[in-house]
Design an enzyme around this catalytic site. Structure first.
Site, PDB file in Angstrom:
ATOM      1  N   HIS A 158       0.829  -1.216   0.000  1.00  0.00           N
ATOM      2  CA  HIS A 158       0.000   0.000   0.000  1.00  0.00           C
ATOM      3  C   HIS A 158       0.855   1.254   0.000  1.00  0.00           C
ATOM      4  O   HIS A 158       2.076   1.215   0.201  1.00  0.00           O
ATOM      5  CB  HIS A 158      -0.966  -0.005   1.189  1.00  0.00           C
ATOM      6  CG  HIS A 158      -0.311  -0.035   2.545  1.00  0.00           C
ATOM      7  ND1 HIS A 158       0.327   1.047   3.105  1.00  0.00           N
ATOM      8  CD2 HIS A 158      -0.206  -1.035   3.470  1.00  0.00           C
ATOM      9  CE1 HIS A 158       0.788   0.737   4.300  1.00  0.00           C
ATOM     10  NE2 HIS A 158       0.482  -0.538   4.548  1.00  0.00           N
ATOM     11  N   CYS A 187       3.337  -4.976   6.539  1.00  0.00           N
ATOM     12  CA  CYS A 187       2.942  -4.616   5.170  1.00  0.00           C
ATOM     13  C   CYS A 187       4.124  -4.032   4.400  1.00  0.00           C
ATOM     14  O   CYS A 187       5.148  -3.666   4.975  1.00  0.00           O
ATOM     15  CB  CYS A 187       1.787  -3.622   5.193  1.00  0.00           C
ATOM     16  SG  CYS A 187       0.199  -4.365   5.631  1.00  0.00           S
TER      17      CYS A 187
END
Length: 265
Positions: free
Chosen positions: A224, A240
């Site tokens: 992301h 992440c």
């Protein structure tokens, strides 16, 4: 139910077929105008040879192309075909994104018809595979692949086996490391606040944190954007993979669900 990119493709194909059928009477009518009364013998078209395959397991995919399987209405994954179920899936996942698997292999009959697909599943434990019935899913080709090198803080995007993008990323900290392994893109999400911690979007992958098991939805991992550009190149995330927002937009546009994601140390 298929992904929007599958639906778009199928609509286009169906429209081509409809146009062909609608045009047929007109072509026949035009062919009859001014036609000679001379009788000609009809052409004899030999029947197409029957397809024949080696029955059994067939591996699918390569570094250039792989297959994604989207659930029509519902699908059950089994450890072995028709045996103990692993999990059940609906047309949409808990984020209302179409449920998609990455196809690893197929089980075919001698007439080449697939009866089962061995697929990678978007559940714990990471990398788990199972079998789904071929009639419950629809396939589409995916020609992109992502490789993340955690130690080098690097992400590379390939299309048809050729490198098209390379960028520096932020990865998990020593306390919450990014899990390594072979995964795939299973959802693509746009946050309400595109200026927040996920930036303009998140590319969800079929991996889960090995540490944050109590997080919402089990601690899923994603690629992301970020509102902390200073973090790029560092090991600071909760697992992440962060990229700069302009890069995320390019990745988001280029990587459909089903795209393989390999995370290396």
């Amino acid at each position: 139910m298929t992904n929007w990119w599958v639906v778009a493709k199928l609509v286009w194909v169906r429209r081509r077929r409809v146009l062909a059928l609608v045009s047929l009477p007109l072509v026949c009518g035009l062919a009859g105008c001014g036609a000679s009364t001379t009788r000609t013998s009809a052409a004899v078209v030999p029947p197409a040879p029957a397809k024949h395959c080696r029955a059994g397991v067939h591996l699918v995919g390569s570094k250039r192309v792989t297959l994604a399987a989207a659930v029509f209405k519902r699908a059950t994954a089994y450890r072995r075909p028709g045996h103990k179920p692993i999990a059940r899936f609906g047309r949409l996942n808990q984020n209302n994104f179409p449920t998609v698997f990455r196809v690893v292999s197929s089980i075919r009959r001698s007439n080449c018809k697939a009866t089962w697909y061995r697929v990678q599943l978007p559940i714990r434990p990471n990398g788990i595979e199972g079998y789904v019935r071929a009639r419950d899913v629809e396939l589409d080709s995916v020609r992109t692949r992502i490789v993340v090198q955690v130690s080098k803080r690097r992400l590379t995007l390939f299309r048809r086996g050729r490198r098209v993008l390379r960028t520096t990323v932020a990865v998990g900290s020593s306390a919450t490391p990014t899990p390594t392994g072979s995964y795939y893109v299973n959802q693509r999400l746009i946050p309400i606040d595109t200026r927040g911690p996920f930036g303009p979007g998140a590319i969800g992958i079929s991996a889960f944190s090995n540490v944050l098991t109590g997080w919402t939805q089990g601690g899923p991992i994603a690629i992301h954007g970020t509102n902390e550009p200073w973090s790029i190149g560092r090991a600071v995330s909760n697992g992440c993979i962060r990229v700069r927002n302009p890069v995320l937009r390019k990745l988001f546009a280029a990587t459909p669900a089903g795209t393989p994601v390999v995370v290396l140390r």
